[in-house]
Design a protein around this motif. Structure first.
Motif, PDB file in Angstrom:
ATOM      1  N   TRP A  20       0.823  -1.207   0.000  1.00  0.00           N
ATOM      2  CA  TRP A  20       0.000   0.000   0.000  1.00  0.00           C
ATOM      3  C   TRP A  20       0.857   1.257   0.000  1.00  0.00           C
ATOM      4  O   TRP A  20       0.666   2.160  -0.809  1.00  0.00           O
ATOM      5  N   ILE A  21       1.827   1.305   0.883  1.00  0.00           N
ATOM      6  CA  ILE A  21       2.589   2.536   1.088  1.00  0.00           C
ATOM      7  C   ILE A  21       3.595   2.798  -0.039  1.00  0.00           C
ATOM      8  O   ILE A  21       3.954   3.957  -0.294  1.00  0.00           O
ATOM      9  N   THR A  22       4.018   1.745  -0.737  1.00  0.00           N
ATOM     10  CA  THR A  22       5.029   1.929  -1.779  1.00  0.00           C
ATOM     11  C   THR A  22       4.488   1.782  -3.199  1.00  0.00           C
ATOM     12  O   THR A  22       5.180   2.160  -4.148  1.00  0.00           O
ATOM     13  N   GLU A  23       3.284   1.237  -3.352  1.00  0.00           N
ATOM     14  CA  GLU A  23       2.721   1.034  -4.688  1.00  0.00           C
ATOM     15  C   GLU A  23       1.326   1.647  -4.813  1.00  0.00           C
ATOM     16  O   GLU A  23       1.135   2.611  -5.552  1.00  0.00           O
ATOM     17  N   SER A  24       0.380   1.117  -4.060  1.00  0.00           N
ATOM     18  CA  SER A  24      -1.018   1.510  -4.257  1.00  0.00           C
ATOM     19  C   SER A  24      -1.294   2.968  -3.919  1.00  0.00           C
ATOM     20  O   SER A  24      -2.216   3.568  -4.471  1.00  0.00           O
ATOM     21  N   MET A  25      -0.515   3.544  -3.023  1.00  0.00           N
ATOM     22  CA  MET A  25      -0.772   4.930  -2.644  1.00  0.00           C
ATOM     23  C   MET A  25      -0.462   5.903  -3.775  1.00  0.00           C
ATOM     24  O   MET A  25      -0.758   7.090  -3.686  1.00  0.00           O
ATOM     25  N   GLY A  26       0.092   5.388  -4.867  1.00  0.00           N
ATOM     26  CA  GLY A  26       0.237   6.202  -6.058  1.00  0.00           C
ATOM     27  C   GLY A  26      -1.097   6.682  -6.605  1.00  0.00           C
ATOM     28  O   GLY A  26      -1.160   7.677  -7.342  1.00  0.00           O
ATOM     29  N   ARG A  27      -2.179   6.018  -6.241  1.00  0.00           N
ATOM     30  CA  ARG A  27      -3.514   6.477  -6.659  1.00  0.00           C
ATOM     31  C   ARG A  27      -3.905   7.780  -5.966  1.00  0.00           C
ATOM     32  O   ARG A  27      -4.733   8.537  -6.465  1.00  0.00           O
ATOM     33  N   VAL A  28      -3.323   8.024  -4.812  1.00  0.00           N
ATOM     34  CA  VAL A  28      -3.631   9.230  -4.047  1.00  0.00           C
ATOM     35  C   VAL A  28      -2.676  10.365  -4.411  1.00  0.00           C
ATOM     36  O   VAL A  28      -3.072  11.526  -4.527  1.00  0.00           O
ATOM     37  N   PHE A  29      -1.410  10.010  -4.621  1.00  0.00           N
ATOM     38  CA  PHE A  29      -0.377  11.000  -4.957  1.00  0.00           C
ATOM     39  C   PHE A  29       0.280  10.593  -6.285  1.00  0.00           C
ATOM     40  O   PHE A  29       1.449  10.207  -6.309  1.00  0.00           O
ATOM     41  N   PRO A  30      -0.450  10.644  -7.402  1.00  0.00           N
ATOM     42  CA  PRO A  30       0.099  10.090  -8.650  1.00  0.00           C
ATOM     43  C   PRO A  30       1.343  10.795  -9.160  1.00  0.00           C
ATOM     44  O   PRO A  30       2.264  10.133  -9.658  1.00  0.00           O
ATOM     45  N   GLU A  31       1.389  12.125  -9.037  1.00  0.00           N
ATOM     46  CA  GLU A  31       2.556  12.839  -9.552  1.00  0.00           C
ATOM     47  C   GLU A  31       3.811  12.475  -8.761  1.00  0.00           C
ATOM     48  O   GLU A  31       4.870  12.168  -9.319  1.00  0.00           O
ATOM     49  N   GLU A  32       3.675  12.538  -7.430  1.00  0.00           N
ATOM     50  CA  GLU A  32       4.819  12.262  -6.570  1.00  0.00           C
ATOM     51  C   GLU A  32       5.249  10.803  -6.658  1.00  0.00           C
ATOM     52  O   GLU A  32       6.437  10.484  -6.605  1.00  0.00           O
ATOM     53  N   TRP A  33       4.261   9.890  -6.801  1.00  0.00           N
ATOM     54  CA  TRP A  33       4.610   8.476  -6.864  1.00  0.00           C
ATOM     55  C   TRP A  33       5.359   8.138  -8.141  1.00  0.00           C
ATOM     56  O   TRP A  33       6.309   7.337  -8.133  1.00  0.00           O
ATOM     57  N   GLU A  34       4.967   8.756  -9.242  1.00  0.00           N
ATOM     58  CA  GLU A  34       5.673   8.489 -10.501  1.00  0.00           C
ATOM     59  C   GLU A  34       7.137   8.905 -10.402  1.00  0.00           C
ATOM     60  O   GLU A  34       8.039   8.192 -10.867  1.00  0.00           O
ATOM     61  N   LEU A  35       7.382  10.048  -9.775  1.00  0.00           N
ATOM     62  CA  LEU A  35       8.764  10.484  -9.562  1.00  0.00           C
ATOM     63  C   LEU A  35       9.497   9.503  -8.649  1.00  0.00           C
ATOM     64  O   LEU A  35      10.655   9.140  -8.903  1.00  0.00           O
ATOM     65  N   PHE A  36       8.819   9.076  -7.608  1.00  0.00           N
ATOM     66  CA  PHE A  36       9.380   8.098  -6.666  1.00  0.00           C
ATOM     67  C   PHE A  36       9.725   6.801  -7.385  1.00  0.00           C
ATOM     68  O   PHE A  36      10.839   6.270  -7.259  1.00  0.00           O
ATOM     69  N   ARG A  37       8.800   6.295  -8.175  1.00  0.00           N
ATOM     70  CA  ARG A  37       9.005   5.037  -8.906  1.00  0.00           C
ATOM     71  C   ARG A  37      10.184   5.121  -9.871  1.00  0.00           C
ATOM     72  O   ARG A  37      10.972   4.179 -10.004  1.00  0.00           O
ATOM     73  N   ASP A  38      10.311   6.272 -10.538  1.00  0.00           N
ATOM     74  CA  ASP A  38      11.297   6.396 -11.613  1.00  0.00           C
ATOM     75  C   ASP A  38      12.673   6.871 -11.132  1.00  0.00           C
ATOM     76  O   ASP A  38      13.575   7.058 -11.951  1.00  0.00           O
ATOM     77  N   SER A  39      12.831   7.069  -9.825  1.00  0.00           N
ATOM     78  CA  SER A  39      14.105   7.597  -9.318  1.00  0.00           C
ATOM     79  C   SER A  39      15.142   6.522  -9.049  1.00  0.00           C
ATOM     80  O   SER A  39      16.270   6.830  -8.666  1.00  0.00           O
ATOM     81  N   VAL A  40      14.770   5.258  -9.213  1.00  0.00           N
ATOM     82  CA  VAL A  40      15.739   4.156  -9.133  1.00  0.00           C
ATOM     83  C   VAL A  40      15.543   3.233 -10.333  1.00  0.00           C
ATOM     84  O   VAL A  40      14.447   3.167 -10.897  1.00  0.00           O
TER      85      VAL A  40
END
Length: 309
Positions: A146-166
């Motif tokens: 939830w905290i590392t994947e699914s919560m991207g539904r709530v914070f999509p912009e920030e999660w995409e940056l998070f996902r793509d930073s590694v």
């Protein structure tokens, strides 16, 4: 004669080359209250000293393996990281209890500290007089997802940056990619991963009233220690977090208070609610807060006053 209630500190050598910093304050003959800090890796603060009546109770805390004032820091000895596990930390707690000559104690904690507190109490229920927990989590696979994947539904912009930073391997989970990157031989890879992880941590706790960015996530080396330990534990579901709910019957007869913020989106209240339902005699307190806060701290103080008698 007056009781000596001043601060007492020390270092305790435990397994795998670790030396833990610990401190105690209050009445050494009084009921003991152990505080387990969050993270993993945040280190203990002086806040635990204010939660007790020092003339009547004693409060104990320590910096968990690899962080704070304990040595070595995880970032100094990455070769020891695989020895840093929940079972190892449970043994550390037992060694500290014996070192201080404490027979039984109330165990308290926040966030990751609640996972460790529950795991310790389930392993050694005979040593626990009660539990006081806020920002409750079990670090289960579902919670980590939830905290590392699914919560991207709530914070999509920030999660995409998070996902793509590694850089991720095919099919690799985000949390596993970060855990791997933070063990990389290239310090630049580790720095980039730690900075990105810190940004995401600030995002997912940002909905609580009065929230401000946490400077720890922007200040090396504290940031690097935190990111390394958090991803190490989360990528492995807290080394047993999935088993905690099924082991709640081991806490039968132990009083406990579960305190949680309704706005804690990084750890939805369902975890605290499910643990409460599986733990007869426990108390559930839901507050209009995020991932902890002043009201949660006040409720913990109330629980300590009631249980540590």
């Amino acid at each position: 004669m007056p009781v000596e209630t001043s601060l007492r500190t020390g270092h305790l050598r435990v397994a795998d080359g670790n030396e833990l910093y610990w401190e105690a304050v209050g009445n050494p003959q009084g009921p003991a209250v152990l505080w387990l800090h969050g993270g993993p890796g945040s280190g203990a603060t002086a806040g635990h000293r204010r939660r007790i009546d020092p003339a009547r109770q004693q409060s104990v805390t320590f910096d968990q393996r690899g962080c704070g004032r304990s040595r070595p820091l995880v970032t100094e000895r990455l070769d020891l990281l695989d020895t840093n596990t929940t079972p190892a930390q449970i043994e550390d707690i037992e060694e500290l209890r014996e070192h201080l000559g404490i027979e039984r104690w109330m165990v308290t904690g926040a966030s990751w500290g609640t996972t460790l507190a529950l795991a310790y109490a389930q392993a050694h229920p005979e040593r626990v007089t009660g539990l006081g927990l806020f920002a409750v989590t079990t670090t289960s696979t579902a919670e980590v997802e939830w905290i590392t994947e699914s919560m991207g539904r709530v914070f999509p912009e920030e999660w995409e940056l998070f996902r793509d930073s590694v850089d991720r391997l095919p099919g690799e989970r985000v949390v596993d990619a970060y855990a791997r990157s933070l063990r990389d031989a290239d310090v630049q890879v580790r720095d980039r991963a730690a900075a990105a992880w810190g940004r995401w941590e600030d995002v997912h706790v940002s909905l609580g009233p009065g929230w401000e960015p946490d400077p720890r996530w922007h200040t090396p080396p504290t940031r690097d220690v935190l990111a390394t330990l958090v991803t190490h534990y989360w990528s492995r579901s807290g080394f047993g977090g999935d088993q905690i709910p099924g082991r709640m019957p081991r806490l039968a007869g132990i009083p406990g208070v579960l305190i949680h913020g309704r706005r804690d989106i990084s750890g939805p209240a369902v975890t605290a609610w499910q643990l409460h339902r599986a733990w007869p005699g426990s108390e559930l307190v839901i507050l209009d807060e995020g991932h902890g806060g002043p009201r949660s701290a006040a409720e913990l103080e109330r629980a300590i006053a009631a249980i540590a008698t």
